[in-house]
Design a protein around this motif. Structure first.
Motif, mmCIF file in Angstrom:
data_model
loop_
_atom_site.group_PDB
_atom_site.id
_atom_site.type_symbol
_atom_site.label_atom_id
_atom_site.label_comp_id
_atom_site.label_asym_id
_atom_site.label_seq_id
_atom_site.Cartn_x
_atom_site.Cartn_y
_atom_site.Cartn_z
ATOM 1 N N ILE A 154 0.841 -1.214 0.000
ATOM 2 C CA ILE A 154 0.000 0.000 0.000
ATOM 3 C C ILE A 154 0.870 1.256 0.000
ATOM 4 C CG2 ILE A 154 -1.629 1.360 1.412
ATOM 5 C CD1 ILE A 154 -2.820 -1.471 2.245
ATOM 6 N N LEU A 155 1.874 1.300 0.894
ATOM 7 C CA LEU A 155 2.729 2.491 0.950
ATOM 8 C C LEU A 155 3.564 2.599 -0.325
ATOM 9 C CD1 LEU A 155 3.704 4.999 2.376
ATOM 10 C CD2 LEU A 155 5.353 3.607 3.654
ATOM 11 N N LYS A 157 2.831 1.686 -3.371
ATOM 12 C CA LYS A 157 1.992 2.217 -4.461
ATOM 13 C C LYS A 157 1.699 3.699 -4.265
ATOM 14 C CE LYS A 157 0.140 -2.193 -5.936
ATOM 15 N NZ LYS A 157 -0.754 -3.276 -5.596
ATOM 16 N N LYS A 158 1.494 4.102 -3.007
ATOM 17 C CA LYS A 158 1.260 5.528 -2.708
ATOM 18 C C LYS A 158 2.458 6.370 -3.128
ATOM 19 C CE LYS A 158 -1.801 5.700 1.323
ATOM 20 N NZ LYS A 158 -1.772 5.752 2.797
ATOM 21 N N LEU A 159 3.655 5.874 -2.817
ATOM 22 C CA LEU A 159 4.872 6.624 -3.131
ATOM 23 C C LEU A 159 5.079 6.725 -4.647
ATOM 24 C CD1 LEU A 159 7.370 5.420 -0.370
ATOM 25 C CD2 LEU A 159 5.714 7.280 -0.310
ATOM 26 N N GLU A 161 2.625 6.820 -6.812
ATOM 27 C CA GLU A 161 1.634 7.824 -7.242
ATOM 28 C C GLU A 161 2.129 9.241 -6.954
ATOM 29 O OE1 GLU A 161 -1.997 6.713 -5.263
ATOM 30 O OE2 GLU A 161 -2.124 4.829 -6.408
ATOM 31 N N ARG A 162 2.773 9.426 -5.805
ATOM 32 C CA ARG A 162 3.282 10.763 -5.462
ATOM 33 C C ARG A 162 4.393 11.187 -6.416
ATOM 34 N NH1 ARG A 162 3.372 9.827 1.099
ATOM 35 N NH2 ARG A 162 1.123 9.469 1.252
ATOM 36 N N ALA A 278 7.515 10.273 1.697
ATOM 37 C CA ALA A 278 6.608 9.743 2.726
ATOM 38 C C ALA A 278 6.690 10.605 3.984
ATOM 39 C CB ALA A 278 6.990 8.309 3.053
ATOM 40 N N GLU A 282 4.383 7.648 8.261
ATOM 41 C CA GLU A 282 4.307 6.512 7.334
ATOM 42 C C GLU A 282 5.567 5.647 7.405
ATOM 43 O OE1 GLU A 282 1.522 8.117 3.631
ATOM 44 O OE2 GLU A 282 3.585 8.845 3.796
#
Length: 416
Positions: A154-155, A157-159, A161-162, A278, A282
């Motif tokens: 999850i983290l 994929k978030k990174l 996207e950022r 992050a 996080e």
């Protein structure tokens, strides 16, 4: 391929090394359990090596997914049945790069033992000359079954996207310029005398590093040193990347910090670390867990538009192989031996950073960008088992066994 039933025979495994050494080792053990018709117990991870990471299997990997994804191939259980915990077990150091015949021979152990404990998991299976179904099982294990645990996925994929929201496209640069890497390889080019001495002392005091006296100049001229941040900047510019390029640094703490990084930043100011991407909150769970932190770098590197490793370590090889598996995503592997000669000519003033330099660098790398090609075989002239060490790793290039592709596009490698 029928699953190994192995209900009354068990293999327990102690994985060794950092994240990617453990991942490829576990994938090998899946293949071994299948060949030996055994039940695989979820492996124990390495907690004692340099990384000092106390993570359990389920902290890094999605344990339930691993068991279910391979249920058609190998029976996997979380732990050894209670009644087998105290019985004598065969303790084995399986021979590196072994083939089918070796492991079929090892099944003789089942006559005397119900449990085999494998003390080391890395590089236990041959790169070549294995049945297609075994090679594909290794790929299934590594690329499908060994999914990271939900918090890491999850983290990660978030990174990604950022990063995408910052500039759309980005390079993942595996900048192997950490203290342990420089100390282990004995690479001191561009460092002060005090820094060189600090690295020498670290090497002297690290018991499991066998080679203590290293000639730094010889290492560098042989292409065995990671590129310095300054050299990376020159290299990227020569390849034609503009100064505005967004670069994610997939690495641990860079030795010397900004003192050395500034020589890359002066050419490419858009450098990003996970600490910039992050929040502290996080990253809190990842503190003191080097393997979990490396998993974030792995996800970001796999998803990048271009991956560039500055040294050929376990992560570089694993990421390159995974990117090939996903459709030969662009990976530019620096020809360190060739580049060092060019850098030294720049340094001595015999060459300038002009059109001829750019041409030389680009020509040197036109066939090193991740296009389909067969695995490189052993170096010529090396006899016996030593030749296996010089082969290209299966996990660095699982072509053609695990990747479909037109034959016309294969780069013919002279060393195959």
């Amino acid at each position: 391929m029928p699953a190994s039933q192995g209900s009354d025979r068990y293999i327990t495994v102690k994985s060794n090394g950092g994240l990617n050494q453990m991942r490829t080792g576990i994938s090998d053990m899946v293949a071994v359990a299948h060949i030996m018709n055994a039940t695989l117990v979820i492996p124990q991870l390495d907690r004692r090596s340099f990384w000092q990471d106390s993570s359990k299997f389920s902290d890094i990997f999605d344990e339930l997914h691993f068991i279910k994804a391979l249920q058609g191939d190998v029976r996997i259980v979380r732990e050894l049945p209670k009644e087998l915990e105290s019985i004598p077990r065969a303790r084995k150091h399986f021979t590196s790069w072994s083939g089918m015949g070796y492991y079929q021979e090892m099944t003789q152990l089942w006559k005397d033992y119900q449990v085999i404990h494998v003390a080391k998991s890395d590089s236990r299976v041959a790169n070549n000359d294995l049945p297609l179904d075994i090679q594909r099982l290794r790929c299934r294990a590594l690329y499908h079954a060994l999914r990271f645990s939900p918090p890491i996925e999850i983290l990660g994929k978030k990174l990604v996207e950022r990063l995408r929201s910052r500039g759309g496209r980005y390079i993942a640069l595996h900048l192997r310029y950490e203290k342990d890497m420089l100390s282990f390889t004995g690479c001191t080019y561009g460092l002060t005398d005090a820094e060189s001495e600090e690295l020498r002392i670290m090497r002297e005091n690290t018991n499991h590093w066998k080679v203590k006296v290293i000639n730094s100049t010889e290492q560098r001229m042989s292409g065995l040193c990671p590129l310095t941040p300054k050299e990376v900047g020159i290299f990227l510019q020569a390849l034609g990347f503009p100064p505005s390029t967004l670069i994610y640094i997939a690495a641990g703490e860079i030795y010397g910090g900004n003192t050395h990084l500034s020589e890359l930043m002066s050419r490419f100011p858009n450098l990003v670390f996970k600490e910039n991407l992050a929040t502290k909150e996080e990253l809190k769970a990842f503190t003191n867990h080097a393997s979990q932190s490396a998993a974030l770098d792995y996800i970001i590197s796999i998803e990048s538009d271009v991956f560039i490793p500055t040294h050929s370590g376990n992560m570089a090889r694993a990421v390159e192989g995974h990117r090939r598996f996903l459709g030969h995503r662009k990976t530019i592997t620096p020809d360190r031996k060739g580049l060092v000669k060019l850098f030294d000519r720049l340094e001595s003033g015999k060459l300038r950073e002009g059109p001829s330099f750019l041409y030389l660098v680009q020509e040197m790398h036109k066939n090193s960008q991740g296009a389909p090609r067969k695995r490189r075989g052993p170096l010529p002239g090396i006899k016996g088992r030593a030749r296996f060490r010089t082969e290209e790793s299966f996990y660095e290039n699982p072509y053609p066994e695990c990747i479909c592709g037109p034959k016309a596009h294969i780069e013919q490698d002279k060393s195959v």
